[in-house]
Design a protein around this motif. Sequence first.
Motif, PDB file in Angstrom:
ATOM      1  N   VAL A 162       3.876  27.952  68.902  1.00 12.94           N
ATOM      2  CA  VAL A 162       4.068  27.088  70.019  1.00 12.94           C
ATOM      3  C   VAL A 162       3.220  25.834  69.532  1.00 12.94           C
ATOM      4  N   ARG A 163       3.073  24.777  70.114  1.00 14.76           N
ATOM      5  CA  ARG A 163       2.381  23.367  69.857  1.00 14.76           C
ATOM      6  C   ARG A 163       0.972  23.649  70.279  1.00 14.76           C
ATOM      7  N   PHE A 164       0.975  24.085  71.780  1.00 17.52           N
ATOM      8  CA  PHE A 164      -0.280  24.297  72.263  1.00 17.52           C
ATOM      9  C   PHE A 164      -0.571  25.339  72.755  1.00 17.52           C
ATOM     10  N   LEU A 165      -1.731  26.230  72.453  1.00 17.37           N
ATOM     11  CA  LEU A 165      -2.036  27.422  72.944  1.00 17.37           C
ATOM     12  C   LEU A 165      -3.425  27.082  73.689  1.00 17.37           C
ATOM     13  N   PHE A 166      -3.233  27.686  75.096  1.00 16.48           N
ATOM     14  CA  PHE A 166      -4.361  27.610  76.073  1.00 16.48           C
ATOM     15  C   PHE A 166      -4.983  28.776  76.101  1.00 16.48           C
ATOM     16  N   LEU A 167      -6.324  28.959  75.941  1.00 11.25           N
ATOM     17  CA  LEU A 167      -7.080  30.175  76.181  1.00 11.25           C
ATOM     18  C   LEU A 167      -7.860  30.289  77.404  1.00 11.25           C
ATOM     19  N   ALA A 168      -7.347  31.069  78.406  1.00 14.33           N
ATOM     20  CA  ALA A 168      -8.128  31.144  79.540  1.00 14.33           C
ATOM     21  C   ALA A 168      -8.341  32.521  80.120  1.00 14.33           C
ATOM     22  N   LEU A 169      -8.853  33.255  79.337  1.00 12.86           N
ATOM     23  CA  LEU A 169      -9.244  34.580  79.314  1.00 12.86           C
ATOM     24  C   LEU A 169     -10.687  34.803  79.718  1.00 12.86           C
ATOM     25  N   SER A 170     -11.127  35.684  80.363  1.00 11.75           N
ATOM     26  CA  SER A 170     -12.509  35.811  80.896  1.00 11.75           C
ATOM     27  C   SER A 170     -13.582  36.697  79.937  1.00 11.75           C
ATOM     28  N   ARG A 171     -13.195  36.668  78.662  1.00  9.09           N
ATOM     29  CA  ARG A 171     -14.040  37.236  77.768  1.00  9.09           C
ATOM     30  C   ARG A 171     -14.323  36.630  76.566  1.00  9.09           C
ATOM     31  N   GLU A 172     -15.407  36.623  75.979  1.00 14.93           N
ATOM     32  CA  GLU A 172     -15.734  36.162  74.864  1.00 14.93           C
ATOM     33  C   GLU A 172     -15.290  36.322  73.526  1.00 14.93           C
ATOM     34  N   GLY A 173     -15.418  35.531  72.558  1.00 19.92           N
ATOM     35  CA  GLY A 173     -15.017  35.915  71.085  1.00 19.92           C
ATOM     36  C   GLY A 173     -13.456  36.311  71.085  1.00 19.92           C
ATOM     37  N   VAL A 174     -12.598  35.761  71.845  1.00 15.73           N
ATOM     38  CA  VAL A 174     -11.414  36.178  71.724  1.00 15.73           C
ATOM     39  C   VAL A 174     -10.846  35.535  70.342  1.00 15.73           C
ATOM     40  N   LEU A 175     -10.965  34.575  69.892  1.00 16.85           N
ATOM     41  CA  LEU A 175     -10.604  34.288  68.480  1.00 16.85           C
ATOM     42  C   LEU A 175     -11.708  34.324  67.451  1.00 16.85           C
ATOM     43  N   ASP A 176     -11.850  35.290  66.768  1.00 19.71           N
ATOM     44  CA  ASP A 176     -12.806  35.146  65.751  1.00 19.71           C
ATOM     45  C   ASP A 176     -12.076  34.718  64.433  1.00 19.71           C
ATOM     46  N   ARG A 177     -12.817  34.964  63.240  1.00 18.73           N
ATOM     47  CA  ARG A 177     -12.441  34.512  61.727  1.00 18.73           C
ATOM     48  C   ARG A 177     -11.090  35.126  61.566  1.00 18.73           C
ATOM     49  N   GLU A 178     -11.038  36.362  61.653  1.00 23.61           N
ATOM     50  CA  GLU A 178      -9.734  37.232  61.583  1.00 23.61           C
ATOM     51  C   GLU A 178      -8.660  36.791  62.228  1.00 23.61           C
ATOM     52  N   SER A 179      -8.712  37.037  63.474  1.00 25.46           N
ATOM     53  CA  SER A 179      -7.620  36.666  64.377  1.00 25.46           C
ATOM     54  C   SER A 179      -7.062  34.924  64.430  1.00 25.46           C
ATOM     55  N   SER A 180      -8.164  34.079  64.176  1.00 22.18           N
ATOM     56  CA  SER A 180      -7.848  32.862  64.142  1.00 22.18           C
ATOM     57  C   SER A 180      -6.822  32.605  63.039  1.00 22.18           C
ATOM     58  N   ARG A 181      -6.581  33.443  61.856  1.00 17.47           N
ATOM     59  CA  ARG A 181      -5.620  33.399  60.694  1.00 17.47           C
ATOM     60  C   ARG A 181      -4.246  33.572  61.297  1.00 17.47           C
ATOM     61  N   ARG A 182      -4.220  34.261  62.434  1.00 20.36           N
ATOM     62  CA  ARG A 182      -2.981  34.416  62.831  1.00 20.36           C
ATOM     63  C   ARG A 182      -2.398  33.351  64.004  1.00 20.36           C
ATOM     64  N   VAL A 183      -3.204  32.282  64.308  1.00 20.66           N
ATOM     65  CA  VAL A 183      -2.708  31.428  65.400  1.00 20.66           C
ATOM     66  C   VAL A 183      -1.782  30.379  64.680  1.00 20.66           C
ATOM     67  N   MET A 184      -0.792  30.290  65.295  1.00 19.38           N
ATOM     68  CA  MET A 184       0.551  29.261  64.829  1.00 19.38           C
ATOM     69  C   MET A 184       0.168  27.688  65.392  1.00 19.38           C
ATOM     70  N   ALA A 185      -0.389  27.901  66.725  1.00 19.85           N
ATOM     71  CA  ALA A 185      -0.270  26.520  67.246  1.00 19.85           C
ATOM     72  C   ALA A 185      -1.329  25.582  66.439  1.00 19.85           C
ATOM     73  N   PRO A 186      -0.773  24.207  66.364  1.00 22.81           N
ATOM     74  CA  PRO A 186      -1.724  23.121  65.765  1.00 22.81           C
ATOM     75  C   PRO A 186      -2.644  22.608  66.695  1.00 22.81           C
ATOM     76  N   PHE A 187      -2.675  22.836  68.005  1.00 24.53           N
ATOM     77  CA  PHE A 187      -3.682  22.618  68.999  1.00 24.53           C
ATOM     78  C   PHE A 187      -4.164  23.771  69.733  1.00 24.53           C
ATOM     79  N   VAL A 188      -5.380  23.948  69.830  1.00 23.68           N
ATOM     80  CA  VAL A 188      -5.884  25.187  70.510  1.00 23.68           C
ATOM     81  C   VAL A 188      -7.060  24.627  71.341  1.00 23.68           C
ATOM     82  N   LEU A 189      -6.970  25.040  72.838  1.00 24.70           N
ATOM     83  CA  LEU A 189      -7.768  24.495  73.830  1.00 24.70           C
ATOM     84  C   LEU A 189      -8.369  25.608  74.560  1.00 24.70           C
ATOM     85  N   SER A 190      -9.661  25.827  74.560  1.00 23.65           N
ATOM     86  CA  SER A 190     -10.151  26.705  75.238  1.00 23.65           C
ATOM     87  C   SER A 190     -10.803  26.695  76.554  1.00 23.65           C
ATOM     88  N   GLY A 191     -10.319  27.337  77.822  1.00 21.93           N
ATOM     89  CA  GLY A 191     -11.060  27.254  79.048  1.00 21.93           C
ATOM     90  C   GLY A 191     -11.712  28.606  79.107  1.00 21.93           C
TER      91      GLY A 191
END
Length: 283
Positions: free
Chosen positions: A157-186
């Motif tokens: 996708v072009r935009f990934l919105f994080l709106a979960l209620s927990r911390e550390g959803v994306l760390d160094r390892e999991s961030s490697r799998r993100v395809m979206a060029p724009f990531v916005l964290s709520g």
Amino acid sequence: LKDGRRLLGGGAIGGADAGITEDDLRLICGVTGDNRCVTGGPGYIKYETLGTTGLVLVHAAKILAEYSRTPWKGALVSISGLGQVGKGIVKALMLSEYDGPVVIAVSNKEGAIRNHCGIDLAKLLEVVEGNEAGINSLIRMGKARSIQLGTEMYDRVRFLFLALSREGVLDRESSRRVMAPFVLSGTNSGITRDGYGELYSRNRITPADFMVNIGAASTAKSSWHGMSVEKCIKLALSAVETNLIWALEEARRQEKSIYEVARAEVYSRLKFLPGHGRRHKSS
């Protein structure tokens, strides 16, 4: 809490999030003598239910699209989490001024779903707010299919919105799998510092969460100073636009990520705050 008034400060805003309960908010109100110092405090409007945070995130996404000359119309979107912030994102995308993107994947505590043709946002809100089966109802209607929870963060996708209620959803390892060029964290601290670093190394544009996750608290703070809710929301949108464009320009000049330049700016200003003259350790 004998000295609570001084410790909290005249501008402290508390919210029912990150381990703070409604009982905690009542205690804060008792110490400060003013219910307006919290979001969703006793007897006052629950600012987080206005969907302001989601609105600000979508506004920030559109700014990023315009700045990078990326098409807004038809942009694919994934929303991870459908609590108050996630629902605010959905509602904002239904407004005429933000119309255009296509939401293809969403998730909440019930699971995750995907529809490559686009999820009907009005129907999505309807089943989330008024149906016990929630988003799973869309699967039975044949309007989406079930996917493994968490994989919605790694869609093309072009935009990934994080709106979960927990911390550390994306760390160094999991961030490697993100395809979206724009990531916005709520999500408060939804991305770790090394997660931001990894996303930057892979040319992902990821504003610091404290730059774009400002809806409810900023509205409450402004309201405390006597502004109407409408004016508060307008001020929040203006603030995120000013700060985000500044960070983008500064990041380009310094050849750093917008997260790092924003973080450095915050630490440089801490020394000017009362009681913050000592040196702060980076975390």
